[in-house]
Design an enzyme around this catalytic site. Sequence first.
Site, PDB file in Angstrom:
ATOM      1  CG  HIS A 144      25.512  26.522   2.429  1.00  0.00           C
ATOM      2  ND1 HIS A 144      25.720  25.482   3.397  1.00  0.00           N
ATOM      3  CD2 HIS A 144      24.817  27.622   3.194  1.00  0.00           C
ATOM      4  CE1 HIS A 144      25.653  26.154   4.725  1.00  0.00           C
ATOM      5  NE2 HIS A 144      25.152  27.303   4.518  1.00  0.00           N
ATOM      6  CD  GLU A 145      23.507  30.822   1.762  1.00  0.00           C
ATOM      7  OE1 GLU A 145      22.409  30.772   2.550  1.00  0.00           O
ATOM      8  OE2 GLU A 145      24.555  30.727   2.470  1.00  0.00           O
ATOM      9  CG  HIS A 148      20.572  27.749   4.820  1.00  0.00           C
ATOM     10  ND1 HIS A 148      20.536  27.153   6.188  1.00  0.00           N
ATOM     11  CD2 HIS A 148      21.846  28.137   4.807  1.00  0.00           C
ATOM     12  CE1 HIS A 148      21.696  27.236   6.714  1.00  0.00           C
ATOM     13  NE2 HIS A 148      22.485  28.016   6.003  1.00  0.00           N
ATOM     14  CD  GLU A 224      25.056  27.651   8.523  1.00  0.00           C
ATOM     15  OE1 GLU A 224      25.711  27.337   7.537  1.00  0.00           O
ATOM     16  OE2 GLU A 224      23.797  28.342   8.477  1.00  0.00           O
TER      17      GLU A 224
END
Length: 290
Positions: A144-145, A148, A224
């Site tokens: 997930h990071e 980003h 997100e």
Amino acid sequence: MKRVMLLIATNLAIVIVLGVVATLTGANRFFTSGGLDLGKLLFFALIMGFGGSFISLWMSKTIAKWSTGAQVVETPANSTEFWLVETVRRFADKAGLPMPEVAIYDGEPNAFATGASRKSSLVAVSTGLLQSMTREEAEAVIAHEVAHIANGDMVTLTLIQGVVNTFVIFLARVVGWFVDSALRKADDQSSGPGMGYTITVVICDIAFGVLASVIVMYFSRAREFRADAGAAHLMGSPRPMVAALRRLGGMEAGELPQNVATAGINGRPGWMELFSSHPPIAQRIEALQR
């Protein structure tokens, strides 16, 4: 709420400091000599608005390390650190990214990504997250990071914040000019903005900045969902990300500093949902399952 207020405070502080410096150096005369020149004021607001947001972006990684106490893993000292670095490397390679810096910080379960560009990024994971999650769930959070970073979310939100800052600075000074003019109606000797202008501008910078943060947080919540989808793609399935979110839903997410809150893994909207940088976990799980 603490994370949200700190996030707002960082941007407001930069804008207000730049505004005070402009006043003390006489830069306001650029658009107030001979009356309020809206064209020049808009140019001034663009420079100040985007300047403030890019200063925040440029400082983001350094401030993140300092404010969380994150320690960059230069040489893995144990099996956990080795696994963490290799996991970040694997996802970065899959996403076509240069290797980010990897850091660990003490705290409750959370993680964040920050940095001025894809070539100068940082992925930091808390000890609480590493200790409380299974390897697969932790991998989903790391993915997930990395997503980003791959999506350019830090730069995107910086540009959005720059636009918002521009409108805040422009409108605050227009209101300040009219208030100051009304207070000095009977004073024909004065020229240029007075104390009423300065005080009104500072108050409006704060008030409009708080209201404008709703817009920034809306875009943050949208990013997100994209990062969740990016994690599912990197993992090859949405299942690990769903499991990680369910796990986080039952945890007390660690509070993140203002400069990294929008790039963390978890957020818990309450009565200030409009100011939340993250959607409710239930909505994120539903979006992944769809």
